[in-house]
Scaffold this motif. Structure first.
Motif, PDB file in Angstrom:
ATOM      1  N   LYS A 153      -5.380  -0.661  -5.044  1.00  0.00           N
ATOM      2  CA  LYS A 153      -5.053  -1.094  -6.284  1.00  0.00           C
ATOM      3  C   LYS A 153      -3.255  -1.072  -5.384  1.00  0.00           C
ATOM      4  O   LYS A 153      -2.907  -2.365  -5.810  1.00  0.00           O
ATOM      5  CB  LYS A 153      -4.437  -0.100  -6.771  1.00  0.00           C
ATOM      6  N   ASN A 182       6.036   2.901 -17.502  1.00  0.00           N
ATOM      7  CA  ASN A 182       6.516   3.658 -18.522  1.00  0.00           C
ATOM      8  C   ASN A 182       6.855   5.523 -18.328  1.00  0.00           C
ATOM      9  O   ASN A 182       5.452   5.975 -17.566  1.00  0.00           O
ATOM     10  CB  ASN A 182       4.449   4.017 -19.042  1.00  0.00           C
ATOM     11  N   SER A 237       3.486   0.680 -10.471  1.00  0.00           N
ATOM     12  CA  SER A 237       3.076  -0.136 -11.679  1.00  0.00           C
ATOM     13  C   SER A 237       1.929   0.136 -11.457  1.00  0.00           C
ATOM     14  O   SER A 237       0.853   0.431 -12.322  1.00  0.00           O
ATOM     15  CB  SER A 237       3.148  -1.962 -10.636  1.00  0.00           C
ATOM     16  N   THR A 238       1.047   0.729 -10.045  1.00  0.00           N
ATOM     17  CA  THR A 238      -0.002   0.892 -10.478  1.00  0.00           C
ATOM     18  C   THR A 238      -0.523   3.102 -11.145  1.00  0.00           C
ATOM     19  O   THR A 238      -1.366   3.045 -11.437  1.00  0.00           O
ATOM     20  CB  THR A 238      -0.877   1.024  -8.632  1.00  0.00           C
ATOM     21  N   GLU A 239       0.318   2.807 -10.725  1.00  0.00           N
ATOM     22  CA  GLU A 239       1.161   4.651 -11.553  1.00  0.00           C
ATOM     23  C   GLU A 239       0.896   4.626 -12.538  1.00  0.00           C
ATOM     24  O   GLU A 239       0.005   5.815 -13.481  1.00  0.00           O
ATOM     25  CB  GLU A 239       2.122   5.585 -10.151  1.00  0.00           C
ATOM     26  N   SER A 240       1.600   4.364 -13.359  1.00  0.00           N
ATOM     27  CA  SER A 240       2.164   4.718 -14.703  1.00  0.00           C
ATOM     28  C   SER A 240       2.923   3.165 -15.714  1.00  0.00           C
ATOM     29  O   SER A 240       3.254   2.784 -16.239  1.00  0.00           O
ATOM     30  CB  SER A 240       3.730   4.967 -14.985  1.00  0.00           C
ATOM     31  N   ASP A 241       2.329   1.957 -14.757  1.00  0.00           N
ATOM     32  CA  ASP A 241       2.788   0.334 -15.512  1.00  0.00           C
ATOM     33  C   ASP A 241       3.945   0.555 -15.658  1.00  0.00           C
ATOM     34  O   ASP A 241       4.807  -0.250 -17.084  1.00  0.00           O
ATOM     35  CB  ASP A 241       2.351   0.352 -16.700  1.00  0.00           C
ATOM     36  N   LYS A 261      -1.129  -5.536  -6.161  1.00  0.00           N
ATOM     37  CA  LYS A 261       0.054  -5.134  -6.464  1.00  0.00           C
ATOM     38  C   LYS A 261       1.079  -5.771  -5.704  1.00  0.00           C
ATOM     39  O   LYS A 261       2.117  -6.295  -5.716  1.00  0.00           O
ATOM     40  CB  LYS A 261       0.976  -3.762  -7.092  1.00  0.00           C
ATOM     41  N   VAL A 276       4.928  -7.997 -11.884  1.00  0.00           N
ATOM     42  CA  VAL A 276       3.665  -6.775 -12.241  1.00  0.00           C
ATOM     43  C   VAL A 276       3.879  -5.738 -13.912  1.00  0.00           C
ATOM     44  O   VAL A 276       2.986  -5.848 -14.147  1.00  0.00           O
ATOM     45  CB  VAL A 276       3.476  -5.890 -11.039  1.00  0.00           C
ATOM     46  N   GLN A 277       5.542  -6.265 -14.271  1.00  0.00           N
ATOM     47  CA  GLN A 277       4.505  -6.215 -15.781  1.00  0.00           C
ATOM     48  C   GLN A 277       5.717  -6.682 -16.085  1.00  0.00           C
ATOM     49  O   GLN A 277       7.209  -6.661 -16.720  1.00  0.00           O
ATOM     50  CB  GLN A 277       5.920  -5.118 -15.434  1.00  0.00           C
TER      51      GLN A 277
END
Length: 185
Positions: free
Chosen positions: A170, A86, A80-84, A174, A45-46
């Motif tokens: 979403k 970060n 992954s959905t919320e902040s990828d 994922k 996912v990242q």
């Protein structure tokens, strides 16, 4: 008669023979395996995250998921959905870190539960701390909503049905991505 003797002899030999079993895995080996599986799920996912960072996040995520009995795949999908992934992310509603925790909402709840306030500075700079708080929040939501709502985890984002359903879609996307890797282990 000969068949009976053969059967009895086979039974006796099977009772006295010992199976050679491989050594069981040590806790360290299990820990390493699980963190490497989680790191691979994160990579799906990242993919841009560097390997060192991915392993660090995987270790913290594994610890939090075990501590709070929350599926690490679900945590990865939500992050992954919320902040990828970060950790410096700040939403328009003030949610912080890679876990996107709304401290205004959760400080009230944590205080009510006797858990103390969430440290905003630590939340923004320490991913392990953020993942630990996320795990605690998800365990609270799971305990409260799982029996009545199969999409209990979507309340992490919103309690409003419309937003919850959109968010669930979403997260499910994922989870499907993660399943493509998780099934290989």
């Amino acid at each position: 008669m000969k068949t009976t003797k053969t059967i009895i002899l086979t039974l006796i030999l099977s009772m006295i023979s010992t199976n050679v079993m491989p050594k069981s895995f040590t806790k360290a080996e299990i820990y390493k395996y699980n963190t490497s599986v989680i790191a691979e799920m994160i990579k799906v996912v990242q993919p841009k995250m560097n390997e060192k960072k991915r392993k660090q996040v995987a270790l913290s995520l594994y610890q939090a998921s075990r501590k709070y009995a929350v599926d690490p795949k679900l945590m990865i999908a939500i992050i992954s959905t919320e902040s990828d992934f970060n950790n410096a992310a700040v939403s328009v509603s003030g949610d912080l870190s890679l876990a996107q925790i709304n401290t205004k909402v959760w400080d009230v709840e944590f205080n009510r539960l006797g858990l103390g306030k969430i440290d905003k500075k630590l939340l923004k700079k320490d991913e392990a701390y953020a993942l630990n708080k996320m795990g605690k929040i998800l365990s609270i939501l799971k305990k409260r909503h799982e029996k009545k709502d199969s999409k209990w985890y979507a309340t992490y984002h919103s309690r409003t049905k419309k937003f919850k359903n959109a968010y669930d879609g979403k997260v499910q996307n994922k989870l499907r991505m993660i399943a493509s890797v998780a099934n290989n282990f």
